[in-house]
Design a protein around this motif. Structure first.
Motif, PDB file in Angstrom:
ATOM      1  N   TYR A  94      36.799  42.781  42.501  1.00 55.66           N
ATOM      2  CA  TYR A  94      38.069  43.383  42.175  1.00 55.66           C
ATOM      3  C   TYR A  94      38.081  42.363  40.242  1.00 55.66           C
ATOM      4  O   TYR A  94      37.746  41.938  39.983  1.00 55.66           O
ATOM      5  CB  TYR A  94      38.807  42.871  43.039  1.00 55.66           C
ATOM      6  CG  TYR A  94      39.370  43.141  44.052  1.00 55.66           C
ATOM      7  CD1 TYR A  94      40.482  44.529  44.897  1.00 55.66           C
ATOM      8  CD2 TYR A  94      38.952  42.269  44.906  1.00 55.66           C
ATOM      9  CE1 TYR A  94      40.307  44.946  45.904  1.00 55.66           C
ATOM     10  CE2 TYR A  94      39.493  42.757  46.726  1.00 55.66           C
ATOM     11  CZ  TYR A  94      39.672  44.620  46.575  1.00 55.66           C
ATOM     12  OH  TYR A  94      39.626  44.949  47.679  1.00 55.66           O
ATOM     13  N   PHE A  95      38.718  43.309  40.087  1.00 54.34           N
ATOM     14  CA  PHE A  95      38.933  43.445  38.547  1.00 54.34           C
ATOM     15  C   PHE A  95      40.375  43.952  38.037  1.00 54.34           C
ATOM     16  O   PHE A  95      40.680  45.195  39.226  1.00 54.34           O
ATOM     17  CB  PHE A  95      37.986  44.150  37.436  1.00 54.34           C
ATOM     18  CG  PHE A  95      37.015  43.393  37.699  1.00 54.34           C
ATOM     19  CD1 PHE A  95      36.738  42.075  36.164  1.00 54.34           C
ATOM     20  CD2 PHE A  95      35.215  43.542  37.694  1.00 54.34           C
ATOM     21  CE1 PHE A  95      35.341  41.986  36.174  1.00 54.34           C
ATOM     22  CE2 PHE A  95      34.514  42.365  37.650  1.00 54.34           C
ATOM     23  CZ  PHE A  95      34.585  41.823  36.416  1.00 54.34           C
ATOM     24  N   THR A  96      40.813  43.542  37.208  1.00 56.50           N
ATOM     25  CA  THR A  96      42.258  44.509  36.834  1.00 56.50           C
ATOM     26  C   THR A  96      41.737  44.825  35.690  1.00 56.50           C
ATOM     27  O   THR A  96      40.615  44.869  34.673  1.00 56.50           O
ATOM     28  CB  THR A  96      43.743  43.034  36.002  1.00 56.50           C
ATOM     29  OG1 THR A  96      42.474  42.149  35.104  1.00 56.50           O
ATOM     30  CG2 THR A  96      43.539  42.067  37.289  1.00 56.50           C
ATOM     31  N   PRO A  97      43.264  46.003  34.619  1.00 60.43           N
ATOM     32  CA  PRO A  97      42.114  46.264  33.665  1.00 60.43           C
ATOM     33  C   PRO A  97      42.432  45.756  32.721  1.00 60.43           C
ATOM     34  O   PRO A  97      41.090  46.372  31.964  1.00 60.43           O
ATOM     35  CB  PRO A  97      43.530  47.134  33.240  1.00 60.43           C
ATOM     36  CG  PRO A  97      44.396  47.136  35.072  1.00 60.43           C
ATOM     37  CD  PRO A  97      44.145  46.141  35.782  1.00 60.43           C
ATOM     38  N   SER A  98      42.715  44.162  32.468  1.00 58.15           N
ATOM     39  CA  SER A  98      42.432  43.628  31.329  1.00 58.15           C
ATOM     40  C   SER A  98      41.407  42.577  31.546  1.00 58.15           C
ATOM     41  O   SER A  98      40.662  41.393  30.720  1.00 58.15           O
ATOM     42  CB  SER A  98      43.311  42.751  31.681  1.00 58.15           C
ATOM     43  OG  SER A  98      43.568  41.247  32.470  1.00 58.15           O
ATOM     44  N   GLY A  99      40.753  43.054  32.426  1.00 63.05           N
ATOM     45  CA  GLY A  99      39.356  42.016  32.841  1.00 63.05           C
ATOM     46  C   GLY A  99      38.834  41.115  34.147  1.00 63.05           C
ATOM     47  O   GLY A  99      37.802  40.100  33.960  1.00 63.05           O
ATOM     48  N   VAL A 100      40.207  41.006  34.694  1.00 62.43           N
ATOM     49  CA  VAL A 100      40.555  39.350  35.066  1.00 62.43           C
ATOM     50  C   VAL A 100      40.174  39.556  36.293  1.00 62.43           C
ATOM     51  O   VAL A 100      40.117  40.962  36.992  1.00 62.43           O
ATOM     52  CB  VAL A 100      42.083  38.460  35.477  1.00 62.43           C
ATOM     53  CG1 VAL A 100      41.701  37.741  36.374  1.00 62.43           C
ATOM     54  CG2 VAL A 100      42.322  38.423  34.301  1.00 62.43           C
ATOM     55  N   ARG A 101      38.619  38.994  36.971  1.00 64.44           N
ATOM     56  CA  ARG A 101      37.881  39.128  38.335  1.00 64.44           C
ATOM     57  C   ARG A 101      39.192  38.308  39.477  1.00 64.44           C
ATOM     58  O   ARG A 101      38.686  37.330  39.329  1.00 64.44           O
ATOM     59  CB  ARG A 101      36.701  38.830  38.057  1.00 64.44           C
ATOM     60  CG  ARG A 101      35.633  38.404  39.058  1.00 64.44           C
ATOM     61  CD  ARG A 101      34.484  38.259  38.410  1.00 64.44           C
ATOM     62  NE  ARG A 101      33.135  38.262  40.081  1.00 64.44           N
ATOM     63  CZ  ARG A 101      32.367  38.868  39.877  1.00 64.44           C
ATOM     64  NH1 ARG A 101      31.477  39.465  38.769  1.00 64.44           N
ATOM     65  NH2 ARG A 101      31.249  38.980  41.023  1.00 64.44           N
TER      66      ARG A 101
END
Length: 187
Positions: A94-101
């Motif tokens: 999974y990723f957040t919109p800011s790129g955190v995996r």
């Protein structure tokens, strides 16, 4: 032997994905959020409707959410060659919109005792690679009945491993973010 094979495969997946997790969030995210609250994750669900009730039939893929909080599912892959005692296993990114995996693994065993043994062994191996504080907690269903157990590993990256009956799951992501992910799933 079956549990040891599963632990080995899950740990390899966690380590492989944790390396990617560290590199993918380091540049896009500022300082980590404050650590999780004392006492471990909330185990009775959240306002988003997580209830900790695992379906008794159907495909494991059917219970995997497309979105968990601000994390959006990017890939889902079956984990094969897991050995005896494993009914189904999936690995997700999974990723957040800011790129955190966030790396998420879910394994269903033929017996709850196998899930519990695999979770305990995996916790020890992860601690060997990423030393940190462990917070044990009880996993409870919507009726507040204990249905499993878990360990939150406060390290970098941070992990939560838990069982719910025959199911064992892990999430590994940036420090301070695992608790929200755990509270956002219903198993």
């Amino acid at each position: 032997l079956g549990v040891l094979l599963v632990v080995g495969i899950v740990v390899v997946a966690i380590f492989f994905m944790a390396g990617k997790s560290q590199s993918s969030h380091a540049a896009s995210e500022g300082p980590p959020e404050s650590g999780p609250s004392t006492g471990g994750p909330s185990t009775t669900g959240t306002s988003t409707g997580a209830s900790r009730d695992v379906p008794s039939s159907g495909s494991l893929r059917d219970i995997i959410p497309q979105q968990v909080g601000d994390y959006r599912l990017q890939t889902i892959q079956p984990m094969t060659g897991m050995g005896s005692g494993v009914v189904d296993a999936l690995s997700m990114v999974y990723f957040t919109p800011s790129g955190v995996r966030a790396n998420h693994i879910v394994v269903v065993f033929s017996a709850a005792a196998l899930a519990e043994a695999a979770m305990k062994e995996t916790t020890q191996v992860v601690l060997g690679k990423f030393p940190g504080e462990v917070k044990a907690f009880a996993v409870r269903n919507k009726d507040n009945e204990q249905v499993g157990s878990g360990n939150q590993i406060l390290a970098n990256p941070e992990s939560i491993l838990w069982t719910h009956g025959k199911l064992m799951a892990t999430v590994t992501t940036a420090p301070g973010r695992t608790e929200a992910f755990y509270n956002g799933v219903n198993y």
